[in-house]
Design a protein around this motif. Structure first.
Motif: not given
Length: 497
Positions: A209-217, A191-197, A224-232
């Motif tokens: 932001v979409r990349d950071l909510l997913g796999a990363g950017r 959740r925190l990773t998603a909020l920071r995205a 490379y910044t690891r993403g939050a790994g949320l589903d599509a």
């Protein structure tokens, strides 16, 4: 003299800056103006130490996985870690917990002073900077959030920002809590990773932001910044959520989110709170357009629990070469109902706002809106050791009259002394040569008049012949003459100032 190879290099540490009178005067002016607003709204000043115990500060800065990450920390002689404060909010929570029984409740305080962050420095990004905060501890009413927001608007106006030059954006962290609850995201770190995205939405746009909510950017530098790994599906819902900012006014945006649904109980509570904040902000008289509901505002710090605020600078600013510069956020805050409970175990509601004094001063300067350059003292000029006691007595006389003054204490001639007075931005120089001392007179050179007249004359010879702004007066008339010059400068401003 030491050997050149053993001398230390004169250099300031990276991320720290020396500041002279211009910058200090601008910051002090901002603090004085904003403090007057805060006190008029009933907030009392509070000063806490620069150091706090590291466990009292908590690990709320991004990537702070050890005591000295994100902060500057050291061990005391009893092996306890202490750290320089990274903001004024965490020390306030410690102070409130320590003194709660004796404080008026709610407790309303403001504070200003330097804060320190052990982060990578860069252009305009320092490790030491000045902040000014105002907080209310002990009220869970949405109206206390609204009061902080409306007062922040008035404070920014007092600091020098006019209509349409800043906007205070408001949201509520619980909106995303509801989205995550409904989307099955239960891991606090995710959740925190998603909020920071989401917090990077204004800087990276939706694609970043979409990349950071997913796999990363992967950014332009190759990092490379690891993403939050949320589903599509959830990422798609967050996109629609963020774009609610494109709806009409405050109420329209709330209605759009309510109609979309999927926010759960936490999101519904947030929308109700936001409705009350909007009504209270209007009742408090905040200027139209100065406050906006923007669901993309989440703030980066972990301790916010509900309403969050961010002040964005809209004033046009340029760098030294006239190129546009975007300052973006100049302050922010929000509700942090769990921070005092870290010490007491009991939930104590709290809300507040902080603006970056150094950042706002730099922005006003970049917009040509900085306060006038601070003036130097009257400089008393003497030519030899015999005249020094007369010069010292003259400077003391001027200071007793309430006018800043100094004697030139170097060993140089008239030309160098006049250049010194010019570099000090002195309004006037008092010349005490042998003739003046013997006759009980003083020669006063109005330096601002001299600068203005010199700029309008054809050549140096003409300037010398006309001796602009210079007069010899009896010592009894010295102070009135200086006062007249200084008052004239106050009325009309210094040439080029």
């Amino acid at each position: 003299m030491t050997d050149a190879s053993s001398r230390p290099e004169a250099r300031a540490p990276r991320g720290f800056a020396d500041r002279r009178a211009r910058d200090l005067s601008a910051e002090r002016t901002l603090i004085a103006r904003v403090s007057e607003v805060y006190e008029r709204w009933g907030f009392e000043p509070l000063e806490t130490p620069a150091f706090e115990y590291a466990d009292a500060l908590g690990k709320f800065l991004p990537d702070a996985d050890r005591p000295n990450a994100g902060v500057f920390a050291l061990q005391d002689d009893d092996d306890q870690w202490m750290a320089l404060r990274y903001d004024h909010t965490a020390p306030l929570a410690r102070f409130a917990a320590e003194n709660w029984q004796n404080l008026p409740k709610p407790f309303r305080r403001y504070a200003f002073g330097p804060v320190w962050r052990n982060e990578k420095p860069g252009p305009g990004r320092f490790r030491e900077f000045m902040q000014c905060d105002a907080d209310t501890v002990g009220s869970d009413r949405p109206e206390s959030d609204a009061e902080i927001v409306a007062m922040a608007c008035e404070g920014l106006t007092a600091a020098g920002l006019g209509e349409g030059q800043a906007v205070l954006r408001v949201a509520d962290r619980r909106l995303f809590d509801g989205l995550f609850d409904e989307g099955g995201v239960t891991d606090a770190g995710q959740r925190l990773t998603a909020l920071r995205a989401v917090d990077k939405y204004d800087r990276l746009g939706w694609e970043g932001v979409r990349d950071l909510l997913g796999a990363g950017r992967l950014d332009e530098s190759g990092d490379y910044t690891r993403g939050a790994g949320l589903d599509a599906t959830l990422i798609c819902r967050i996109e629609g959520f963020l774009k609610a900012e494109q709806a009409g006014g405050w109420t329209d945006r709330i209605d759009r989110l309510a109609d979309a649904g999927g926010l759960g109980a936490a999101g519904a509570a947030a929308l109700e709170s936001l409705e009350r904040i909007g009504a209270a902000v209007r009742a408090l008289g905040a200027p139209e357009g100065a406050v906006a509901f923007d669901p993309a505002v989440v703030r980066g710090l972990e301790y916010y629990t509900a309403a969050v605020f961010e002040a964005e600078l809209l004033l046009e600013t340029t760098d030294e070469k006239g190129r546009p510069v975007r300052f973006g956020s100049i302050g922010g805050g929000g509700r942090y109902d769990d921070l005092v409970a870290r010490f007491t175990g009991e939930r104590v509601p709290a809300t507040g706002f902080s603006f970056g004094v150094s950042r706002l001063a730099a922005a006003l300067r970049a917009a040509g809106r900085a306060p006038a350059e601070p003036r130097g003292p009257v400089v008393v000029i003497v030519f030899d050791d015999d005249g020094m006691t007369h010069g010292l007595g003259c400077a003391a006389e001027i200071r007793r009259a309430g006018i800043a003054a100094e004697v030139y204490l170097g060993r140089a001639g008239m030309k160098t002394q006049m250049k010194y007075a010019d570099r000090r931005a002195s309004p006037a120089a008092v010349i005490l040569g042998g003739d003046e001392i013997a006759q009980g007179m003083a020669t006063v050179k109005d330096l601002d008049a001299g600068r203005a007249a010199a700029a309008g004359l054809a050549d140096n010879a003409a300037w010398k012949a006309e001796r602009p702004g210079q007069v010899t007066v009896p010592r009894a008339d010295l102070v009135p003459t200086l006062r007249q010059i200084i008052e004239e400068v106050s009325r009309n401003g210094a040439p080029g100032g």
